[in-house]
Design an enzyme around this catalytic site. Structure first.
Site, PDB file in Angstrom:
ATOM      1  CB  ALA A  63      -0.926   0.042   1.472  1.00 20.27           C
ATOM      2  N   GLY A 108       0.753  -4.759   1.017  1.00 18.69           N
ATOM      3  CA  GLY A 108      -0.475  -5.092   0.127  1.00 18.69           C
ATOM      4  C   GLY A 108      -0.204  -5.973  -1.163  1.00 18.69           C
ATOM      5  CD  GLU A 111      -1.960  -7.144   3.295  1.00 13.09           C
ATOM      6  OE1 GLU A 111      -1.762  -6.081   2.589  1.00 13.09           O
ATOM      7  OE2 GLU A 111      -2.412  -7.145   4.562  1.00 13.09           O
ATOM      8  CD  GLU A 131       2.156  -4.855   5.946  1.00  9.49           C
ATOM      9  OE1 GLU A 131       2.895  -6.079   6.437  1.00  9.49           O
ATOM     10  OE2 GLU A 131       1.376  -4.955   4.923  1.00  9.49           O
TER      11      GLU A 131
HETATM   12  N1  CAA Z   1       4.539   3.274  -0.826  1.00  8.56           N
HETATM   13  C1  CAA Z   1       4.814   4.229  -1.617  1.00  8.56           C
HETATM   14  N2  CAA Z   1       5.940   4.376  -2.602  1.00  8.56           N
HETATM   15  C2  CAA Z   1       6.670   3.272  -2.640  1.00  8.56           C
HETATM   16  C3  CAA Z   1       6.545   2.168  -2.066  1.00  8.56           C
HETATM   17  C4  CAA Z   1       5.350   2.070  -1.051  1.00  8.56           C
HETATM   18  N3  CAA Z   1       4.958   0.710  -0.539  1.00  8.56           N
HETATM   19  N4  CAA Z   1       7.394   1.183  -2.247  1.00  8.56           N
HETATM   20  C5  CAA Z   1       8.096   1.749  -3.097  1.00  8.56           C
HETATM   21  N5  CAA Z   1       7.633   3.009  -3.306  1.00  8.56           N
HETATM   22  C6  CAA Z   1       8.523   4.144  -4.144  1.00  8.56           C
HETATM   23  C7  CAA Z   1       9.577   4.644  -3.533  1.00  8.56           C
HETATM   24  O1  CAA Z   1       9.282   5.682  -2.597  1.00  8.56           O
HETATM   25  C8  CAA Z   1      10.510   5.221  -4.424  1.00  8.56           C
HETATM   26  O2  CAA Z   1       9.797   6.189  -4.840  1.00  8.56           O
HETATM   27  P1  CAA Z   1      10.764   7.643  -5.187  1.00  8.56           P
HETATM   28  O3  CAA Z   1      11.741   7.186  -6.354  1.00  8.56           O
HETATM   29  O4  CAA Z   1       9.917   8.870  -5.313  1.00  8.56           O
HETATM   30  O5  CAA Z   1      11.820   8.060  -4.105  1.00  8.56           O
HETATM   31  C9  CAA Z   1      10.081   4.401  -5.701  1.00  8.56           C
HETATM   32  O6  CAA Z   1       9.226   3.517  -5.154  1.00  8.56           O
HETATM   33  C10 CAA Z   1      11.079   3.144  -5.949  1.00  8.56           C
HETATM   34  O7  CAA Z   1      11.378   2.752  -4.472  1.00  8.56           O
HETATM   35  P2  CAA Z   1      12.990   2.668  -3.870  1.00  8.56           P
HETATM   36  O8  CAA Z   1      13.809   3.594  -4.421  1.00  8.56           O
HETATM   37  O9  CAA Z   1      12.901   2.282  -2.432  1.00  8.56           O
HETATM   38  O10 CAA Z   1      13.484   0.998  -4.612  1.00  8.56           O
HETATM   39  P3  CAA Z   1      14.393  -0.157  -3.912  1.00  8.56           P
HETATM   40  O11 CAA Z   1      14.690  -0.753  -4.967  1.00  8.56           O
HETATM   41  O12 CAA Z   1      15.700   0.885  -3.301  1.00  8.56           O
HETATM   42  O13 CAA Z   1      13.837  -0.603  -2.707  1.00  8.56           O
HETATM   43  C11 CAA Z   1      11.772  -1.675  -1.857  1.00  8.56           C
HETATM   44  C12 CAA Z   1      12.550  -1.582  -3.108  1.00  8.56           C
HETATM   45  C13 CAA Z   1      12.520  -2.656  -0.894  1.00  8.56           C
HETATM   46  C14 CAA Z   1      10.529  -2.446  -2.262  1.00  8.56           C
HETATM   47  C15 CAA Z   1      11.467  -0.364  -0.838  1.00  8.56           C
HETATM   48  O14 CAA Z   1      10.963   0.543  -1.949  1.00  8.56           O
HETATM   49  C16 CAA Z   1      10.565  -0.659  -0.087  1.00  8.56           C
HETATM   50  O15 CAA Z   1      10.916  -1.133   1.166  1.00  8.56           O
HETATM   51  N6  CAA Z   1       9.121  -0.369  -0.114  1.00  8.56           N
HETATM   52  C17 CAA Z   1       8.139  -0.398   0.921  1.00  8.56           C
HETATM   53  C18 CAA Z   1       7.638  -1.587   0.953  1.00  8.56           C
HETATM   54  C19 CAA Z   1       6.717  -1.835   2.155  1.00  8.56           C
HETATM   55  O16 CAA Z   1       7.054  -1.594   3.230  1.00  8.56           O
HETATM   56  N7  CAA Z   1       5.510  -2.275   1.773  1.00  8.56           N
HETATM   57  C20 CAA Z   1       4.469  -2.500   2.840  1.00  8.56           C
HETATM   58  C21 CAA Z   1       3.656  -1.225   2.801  1.00  8.56           C
HETATM   59  S1  CAA Z   1       2.469  -0.988   4.045  1.00  8.56           S
HETATM   60  C22 CAA Z   1       1.079  -1.921   3.542  1.00  8.56           C
HETATM   61  O17 CAA Z   1       1.126  -2.607   2.230  1.00  8.56           O
HETATM   62  C23 CAA Z   1       0.078  -1.858   4.409  1.00  8.56           C
HETATM   63  C24 CAA Z   1      -1.258  -2.820   4.097  1.00  8.56           C
HETATM   64  O18 CAA Z   1      -0.990  -4.131   4.428  1.00  8.56           O
HETATM   65  C25 CAA Z   1      -2.364  -2.348   3.529  1.00  8.56           C
END
Ligand code: CAA
Length: 258
Positions: A63, A108, A111, A131
């Site tokens: 998400a 998400g 999920e 999360e």
């Molecule tokens: N939400 C918003 N933006 C996200 C995102 C997310 N979940 N995952 C990646 N992005 C964005 C980053 O912010 C980045 O944007 P910018 O270029 O504008 O800075 C772009 O995507 C590329 O991401 P990274 O530069 O971080 O890429 P990376 O290869 O270095 O890392 C990754 C990849 C490990 C997936 C890292 O992006 C990451 O950890 N993302 C978040 C993963 C996460 O925590 N997901 C769970 C979200 S909470 C949820 O899902 C709750 C639920 O159950 C409903």
């Protein structure tokens, strides 16, 4: 502009989450677009769906953290309901859904894949529920579906410790059915969808409903669920043709979805 693409290939529909810059993260618009696409599918004509993500790196990275970071309690709950209702809709669609997991399937994304009937993964796929490291619980079904897909202890480890698992480990735990080199993933998903599409659609639909409904109830109730779906098939032209063809030692005509 839509963040979700749809393409029908004969009897198979391919849905692509298309927000590559944000690794296909699910913000409200992506969820709305996905629901719009899901609602517009012709479920009489299409016999299997595939859901995948744009690009080579990510299925869905979760998400959208930026969008929900400022949420209050009520808004957080509302967002969880929005995602959960959509994923439940996907889980209970009248046709099978294959997740072609082409990279990150985090939060998400994991999920979404778990709301699909079958998960196939590319070698670079990474599954996880990170999360608790963000100060929240999984909110689009992760606390419920992960422990229904893999052993409870492993699901708890993944959620409590943000212990993401690579494709090969996901295969070991049965979270995915198979792992492919990246460029073989979609051909494999299409091949499997094609095999599903050949079978009697009502029988496939009833099998899906019987399994989905049966897993939530006692075995005695589940048997009742199966008997009803089994019996219903005997009102279909496809059952008549499928069994007649067997008895007459010939290939059945293409099933009619009737
Ligand atoms: N939400 C918003 N933006 C996200 C995102 C997310 N979940 N995952 C990646 N992005 C964005 C980053 O912010 C980045 O944007 P910018 O270029 O504008 O800075 C772009 O995507 C590329 O991401 P990274 O530069 O971080 O890429 P990376 O290869 O270095 O890392 C990754 C990849 C490990 C997936 C890292 O992006 C990451 O950890 N993302 C978040 C993963 C996460 O925590 N997901 C769970 C979200 S909470 C949820 O899902 C709750 C639920 O159950 C409903």
């Amino acid at each position: 502009m839509s963040f979700v693409k749809y393409e029908a290939q004969d009897l198979i529909g391919v849905i692509t989450i298309d927000r590559e810059k944000a690794l296909n993260a699910l913000n409200s618009q992506v969820l709305d677009d996905l629901e719009g696409v899901i609602d517009a599918v012709d479920y009489d004509a299409i016999r299997c769906l595939i859901i995948t993500g744009s690009g080579k790196k990510s299925f869905v990275a979760g998400a959208d953290i930026a969008e929900m970071a400022g949420d209050n309690k009520a808004e957080g709950e509302e967002f969880a309901k929005k995602g959960n209702l959509l994923f439940r809709k996907i889980e209970t669609l009248p046709i099978p859904v294959i997740a072609a997991v082409n990279g990150f399937a985090l939060g998400g994304g994991c999920e979404l894949s778990m709301s699909c009937d079958i998960r196939l993964a590319s070698e670079n796929a990474l599954f996880g529920q990170p999360e608790t490291g963000l100060g929240i619980t999984p909110g689009f079904g992760g606390t419920q579906r992960l422990m229904r897909r893999i052993p409870v202890g492993k699901a708890k480890e993944m959620i409590y410790a943000c212990a993401n698992i690579k494709a090969e480990e996901a295969l070991k735990w049965g979270l995915v059915n198979a792992v492919y080199p990246a460029d073989e993933l979609m051909p494999a998903a299409l091949k499997l969808a094609g095999k599903i599409a050949k079978n009697a659609p009502i029988a496939v639909r009833n099998s899906k409903a019987a399994m989905n409904e049966g897993i939530e109830v006692t075995m005695d109730e589940a048997i009742g669920v199966e008997c009803k779906h089994f019996g219903d098939c005997f009102e279909t032209a496809d059952q008549h043709e499928g069994m007649a063809a067997f008895l007459e030692k010939r290939k059945h005509e293409p099933f009619q979805n009737k």
